[in-house]
Design a protein around this motif. Structure first.
Motif, short mmCIF file in Angstrom:
data_model
loop_
_atom_site.label_atom_id
_atom_site.label_comp_id
_atom_site.label_asym_id
_atom_site.label_seq_id
_atom_site.Cartn_x
_atom_site.Cartn_y
_atom_site.Cartn_z
N VAL A 31 0.86 -1.19 0.00
CA VAL A 31 0.00 0.00 0.00
C VAL A 31 0.89 1.24 0.00
CG1 VAL A 31 -1.78 1.29 1.24
CG2 VAL A 31 -1.82 -1.22 1.22
N GLU A 34 -3.09 4.81 1.13
CA GLU A 34 -4.27 4.08 1.61
C GLU A 34 -5.52 4.42 0.78
OE1 GLU A 34 -5.90 1.21 3.85
OE2 GLU A 34 -3.88 1.94 4.29
N ASN A 35 -6.23 3.38 0.35
CA ASN A 35 -7.48 3.50 -0.43
C ASN A 35 -7.30 4.24 -1.76
OD1 ASN A 35 -9.07 2.14 1.53
ND2 ASN A 35 -9.12 4.02 2.73
N LEU A 36 -6.08 4.29 -2.29
CA LEU A 36 -5.88 4.96 -3.57
C LEU A 36 -4.87 4.23 -4.46
CD1 LEU A 36 -6.35 7.37 -5.49
CD2 LEU A 36 -4.45 8.51 -4.33
N GLU A 38 -1.92 1.09 -4.76
CA GLU A 38 -1.27 -0.11 -4.25
C GLU A 38 -0.48 -0.78 -5.37
OE1 GLU A 38 -4.27 -2.72 -2.73
OE2 GLU A 38 -4.80 -1.39 -1.09
N LYS A 114 -2.08 -0.58 -9.04
CA LYS A 114 -3.53 -0.60 -8.80
C LYS A 114 -3.97 0.75 -8.25
CE LYS A 114 -7.26 -3.12 -6.55
NZ LYS A 114 -8.20 -2.44 -7.36
N ASP A 116 -7.39 2.99 -7.11
CA ASP A 116 -8.81 2.92 -6.77
C ASP A 116 -9.29 4.33 -6.46
OD1 ASP A 116 -11.35 2.43 -5.86
OD2 ASP A 116 -10.75 1.08 -4.24
N ARG A 118 -12.39 5.16 -5.95
CA ARG A 118 -13.71 5.03 -5.29
C ARG A 118 -14.86 5.05 -6.29
NH1 ARG A 118 -13.50 3.75 0.25
NH2 ARG A 118 -11.53 4.56 0.97
N ASP A 121 -12.87 1.67 -10.07
CA ASP A 121 -11.75 0.83 -9.68
C ASP A 121 -11.02 0.39 -10.94
OD1 ASP A 121 -10.03 -0.70 -8.19
OD2 ASP A 121 -11.44 -2.35 -7.88
#
Length: 156
Positions: A31, A34-36, A38, A114, A116, A118, A121
């Motif tokens: 990561v 985080e949440n974006l 990876e 990768k 993301d 939101r 994806d």
């Protein structure tokens, strides 16, 4: 300029794919944000966004034909291509060759980035894919606004 740029892209692409084998294959994703963002190791047996799975020889043939055509065009028109057109062609050559090397050598393309957002994806991608997208965008710009080749009045 286009061919040299293509070579640099191939080197960067293959080096990052090598590193993905070393640090990502059979391991948990790394990561970065985080949440974006990876890093994952993915074997892509298809084309962009995973379409046309397991069509390896089709992709090798089509990519080879396109690369030869682009190369011949670039050589024959080297004095007519604008800088932006040359940049676009270099991006496309490097990206396409980077993925072609994987298809021939491994039977699949190595993807590892990768994102993301939101709302969407994105499929996992690689450095070659980035330059294919950038090259395509530049080529569209060239065709629409840059007139792709210098006018004949500019060539003496």
């Amino acid at each position: 300029m286009g061919f040299l740029l293509g070579i640099l892209i191939i080197v960067a692409d293959q080096a990052t794919k090598y590193l993905s084998f070393q640090y990502l294959m059979n391991k948990k994703p790394i990561v970065l944000i985080e949440n974006l963002l990876e890093l994952h190791f993915v074997k892509n047996y298809g084309a962009a966004f995973g379409i046309l799975q397991n069509q390896r020889f089709f992709f090798i043939a089509i990519t080879s034909i396109v690369l030869v055509g682009m190369s011949v065009y670039m050589i024959r028109n080297r004095n007519k291509l604008t800088q932006v057109a040359n940049l676009a062609m270099g991006f496309l050559l490097g990206g396409a060759l980077g993925n072609l090397i994987d298809r021939i050598r491994l039977g699949y393309v190595v993807d590892f980035i990768k994102v993301d957002l939101r709302i969407y994806d994105f499929p996992v991608f690689n450095i070659a894919d980035i330059f294919i997208v950038l090259g395509t965008g530049l080529l569209i710009y060239v065709i629409l606004f840059d007139k792709y080749e210098k006018s004949m009045g500019d060539v003496q």
